[in-house]
Design an enzyme around this catalytic site. Structure first.
Site, mmCIF file in Angstrom:
data_model
loop_
_atom_site.group_PDB
_atom_site.id
_atom_site.type_symbol
_atom_site.label_atom_id
_atom_site.label_comp_id
_atom_site.label_asym_id
_atom_site.label_seq_id
_atom_site.Cartn_x
_atom_site.Cartn_y
_atom_site.Cartn_z
ATOM 1 N N PRO A 72 0.888 -1.254 0.066
ATOM 2 C CA PRO A 72 -0.006 0.077 -0.091
ATOM 3 C C PRO A 72 0.779 1.367 0.229
ATOM 4 O O PRO A 72 1.967 1.377 0.399
ATOM 5 C CB PRO A 72 -0.840 -0.019 1.257
ATOM 6 C CG PRO A 72 -0.019 -0.929 2.168
ATOM 7 C CD PRO A 72 0.643 -1.902 1.307
ATOM 8 N N ASN A 73 0.373 2.354 -0.773
ATOM 9 C CA ASN A 73 0.843 3.451 -0.852
ATOM 10 C C ASN A 73 2.351 3.641 -1.537
ATOM 11 O O ASN A 73 2.693 4.487 -2.034
ATOM 12 C CB ASN A 73 0.872 4.280 0.466
ATOM 13 C CG ASN A 73 -0.427 4.356 1.349
ATOM 14 O OD1 ASN A 73 -1.190 4.727 0.712
ATOM 15 N ND2 ASN A 73 -0.277 3.885 2.482
ATOM 16 N N ARG A 89 4.654 11.248 -2.212
ATOM 17 C CA ARG A 89 4.308 10.922 -0.531
ATOM 18 C C ARG A 89 5.441 10.980 0.213
ATOM 19 O O ARG A 89 6.582 10.209 0.277
ATOM 20 C CB ARG A 89 3.784 9.355 -0.500
ATOM 21 C CG ARG A 89 3.454 9.316 0.847
ATOM 22 C CD ARG A 89 2.561 7.719 1.131
ATOM 23 N NE ARG A 89 2.717 7.330 2.394
ATOM 24 C CZ ARG A 89 3.400 6.587 2.912
ATOM 25 N NH1 ARG A 89 3.927 5.574 2.075
ATOM 26 N NH2 ARG A 89 3.382 6.052 4.208
ATOM 27 N N TYR A 145 10.849 9.060 1.708
ATOM 28 C CA TYR A 145 10.874 8.051 0.780
ATOM 29 C C TYR A 145 11.768 8.317 -0.671
ATOM 30 O O TYR A 145 11.975 7.531 -1.576
ATOM 31 C CB TYR A 145 9.598 7.438 0.387
ATOM 32 C CG TYR A 145 8.819 7.028 1.624
ATOM 33 C CD1 TYR A 145 9.065 5.770 2.231
ATOM 34 C CD2 TYR A 145 7.573 7.751 1.887
ATOM 35 C CE1 TYR A 145 8.559 5.274 3.237
ATOM 36 C CE2 TYR A 145 7.075 7.462 3.262
ATOM 37 C CZ TYR A 145 7.428 5.941 3.927
ATOM 38 O OH TYR A 145 6.785 5.517 4.795
ATOM 39 N N ASN A 151 7.940 -5.528 -0.524
ATOM 40 C CA ASN A 151 8.084 -4.211 0.260
ATOM 41 C C ASN A 151 6.582 -4.130 0.328
ATOM 42 O O ASN A 151 5.610 -3.646 -0.284
ATOM 43 C CB ASN A 151 8.390 -3.017 -0.646
ATOM 44 C CG ASN A 151 8.404 -1.635 0.033
ATOM 45 O OD1 ASN A 151 7.644 -1.807 1.226
ATOM 46 N ND2 ASN A 151 9.225 -0.530 -0.181
ATOM 47 N N ALA A 202 3.072 -0.651 4.900
ATOM 48 C CA ALA A 202 2.615 -0.755 6.409
ATOM 49 C C ALA A 202 2.176 -2.196 6.605
ATOM 50 O O ALA A 202 2.011 -2.418 7.865
ATOM 51 C CB ALA A 202 1.402 0.243 6.460
ATOM 52 N N HIS A 224 3.977 -4.441 9.231
ATOM 53 C CA HIS A 224 3.867 -4.190 10.753
ATOM 54 C C HIS A 224 2.415 -4.826 11.204
ATOM 55 O O HIS A 224 2.168 -4.713 12.341
ATOM 56 C CB HIS A 224 3.871 -2.787 11.262
ATOM 57 C CG HIS A 224 5.162 -1.963 10.289
ATOM 58 N ND1 HIS A 224 6.409 -2.533 10.599
ATOM 59 C CD2 HIS A 224 5.006 -1.272 9.471
ATOM 60 C CE1 HIS A 224 7.228 -1.861 9.749
ATOM 61 N NE2 HIS A 224 6.388 -1.035 9.072
ATOM 62 N N ASP A 279 2.256 -15.724 6.795
ATOM 63 C CA ASP A 279 1.782 -17.267 6.594
ATOM 64 C C ASP A 279 2.168 -17.387 5.241
ATOM 65 O O ASP A 279 2.333 -18.477 4.726
ATOM 66 C CB ASP A 279 0.424 -17.551 7.043
ATOM 67 C CG ASP A 279 0.124 -17.405 8.405
ATOM 68 O OD1 ASP A 279 1.169 -17.409 9.290
ATOM 69 O OD2 ASP A 279 -1.040 -17.442 8.931
ATOM 70 N N GLU A 314 12.714 -9.209 2.385
ATOM 71 C CA GLU A 314 11.693 -8.031 2.807
ATOM 72 C C GLU A 314 12.581 -6.585 2.537
ATOM 73 O O GLU A 314 13.667 -6.699 2.718
ATOM 74 C CB GLU A 314 11.578 -8.194 4.298
ATOM 75 C CG GLU A 314 10.589 -7.152 4.960
ATOM 76 C CD GLU A 314 10.635 -7.092 6.183
ATOM 77 O OE1 GLU A 314 10.355 -6.022 6.952
ATOM 78 O OE2 GLU A 314 10.446 -8.089 6.892
ATOM 79 N N HIS A 368 12.633 -2.346 2.298
ATOM 80 C CA HIS A 368 12.044 -1.125 2.627
ATOM 81 C C HIS A 368 13.003 0.069 2.252
ATOM 82 O O HIS A 368 14.248 -0.208 2.181
ATOM 83 C CB HIS A 368 11.852 -0.991 4.303
ATOM 84 C CG HIS A 368 10.877 -2.033 4.973
ATOM 85 N ND1 HIS A 368 9.604 -1.554 4.689
ATOM 86 C CD2 HIS A 368 11.355 -3.074 5.543
ATOM 87 C CE1 HIS A 368 9.185 -3.062 5.167
ATOM 88 N NE2 HIS A 368 10.078 -3.706 5.654
ATOM 89 N N SER A 404 12.990 3.156 3.486
ATOM 90 C CA SER A 404 13.679 3.844 4.658
ATOM 91 C C SER A 404 14.251 2.991 5.667
ATOM 92 O O SER A 404 13.807 1.694 5.695
ATOM 93 C CB SER A 404 12.248 4.603 5.218
ATOM 94 O OG SER A 404 11.543 4.000 5.954
ATOM 95 N N ARG A 418 12.590 5.003 12.783
ATOM 96 C CA ARG A 418 11.181 5.814 12.635
ATOM 97 C C ARG A 418 10.454 5.456 13.878
ATOM 98 O O ARG A 418 10.866 5.033 14.805
ATOM 99 C CB ARG A 418 10.548 5.392 11.365
ATOM 100 C CG ARG A 418 11.476 5.606 9.999
ATOM 101 C CD ARG A 418 10.817 5.486 8.761
ATOM 102 N NE ARG A 418 9.525 6.512 8.719
ATOM 103 C CZ ARG A 418 8.677 5.963 8.012
ATOM 104 N NH1 ARG A 418 8.811 4.992 7.057
ATOM 105 N NH2 ARG A 418 7.426 6.605 7.635
ATOM 106 N N ARG A 447 6.913 0.737 13.771
ATOM 107 C CA ARG A 447 7.579 0.206 12.557
ATOM 108 C C ARG A 447 8.908 -0.733 12.883
ATOM 109 O O ARG A 447 9.106 -1.218 11.877
ATOM 110 C CB ARG A 447 7.935 1.487 11.600
ATOM 111 C CG ARG A 447 6.852 2.540 10.972
ATOM 112 C CD ARG A 447 7.298 3.362 10.165
ATOM 113 N NE ARG A 447 6.364 4.186 9.892
ATOM 114 C CZ ARG A 447 5.390 4.452 8.958
ATOM 115 N NH1 ARG A 447 5.398 3.192 8.282
ATOM 116 N NH2 ARG A 447 4.567 5.127 8.995
#
Length: 149
Positions: free
Chosen positions: A10-11, A18, A23, A74, A77, A80, A87, A98, A100, A102, A107, A111
């Site tokens: 998302p986002n 943003r 970012y 990535n 949110a 978290h 799963d 994984e 990210h 940032s 942060r 997070r």
């Protein structure tokens, strides 16, 4: 070799707009172009996707089980909050990283915890768009090691 799925949550469709101080100014299209260029140097094909929907991300991870050689994710949110992604990654049983942009550990405290981290081979964060390049390099190393071993 099957492609590596590069999944974005998302986002991330709003990259470049943003919170550029957090970012960066690169768009998701810029990230995709960088991933494709780097993957080509590694001899990897990628399938690059983005969704704001947790269920769609879970479905793509299920799809990866048969159609991908590895996963870079990535989850934004959902990192978290999502036991479902944890799963799904465990069930996929593929090399996975994984990612990210940032450094999540610099942060907000919420997070600092990742539900996905225990289900993946490694976590790369804090290097901006280079985080994706590093994730693809790590996946290439994992896939190469699996071929030799």
């Amino acid at each position: 070799m099957k492609p590596v799925f590069v999944l974005n949550g998302p986002n991330l469709n709003l990259l470049g707009l943003r919170e550029p101080a957090v970012y960066g100014s690169a768009t998701l299209k810029d990230v995709e172009a960088r991933c494709r260029a780097h993957a080509a140097t590694l001899g990897l094909a990628i399938d690059f996707r983005q969704s704001n929907n947790e269920g769609e991300l879970v479905g793509w991870i299920h799809e990866a089980r048969d159609k991908a050689s590895g996963i870079a994710i990535n989850a934004g949110a959902y990192t978290h909050t999502s036991v479902a992604l944890h799963d799904a990654l465990k069930a996929a049983d593929l090399p996975s990283v994984e990612v990210h942009l940032s450094n999540v550990h610099k942060r907000e405290a919420f997070r600092h915890h990742s539900y996905m981290a225990p289900a993946v081979n490694g976590v790369i964060c804090g290097f901006g768009t280079e985080s994706y390049v590093l994730a693809l390099t790590a996946l290439h190393s994992l896939l190469t090691a699996n071929k030799k071993g």
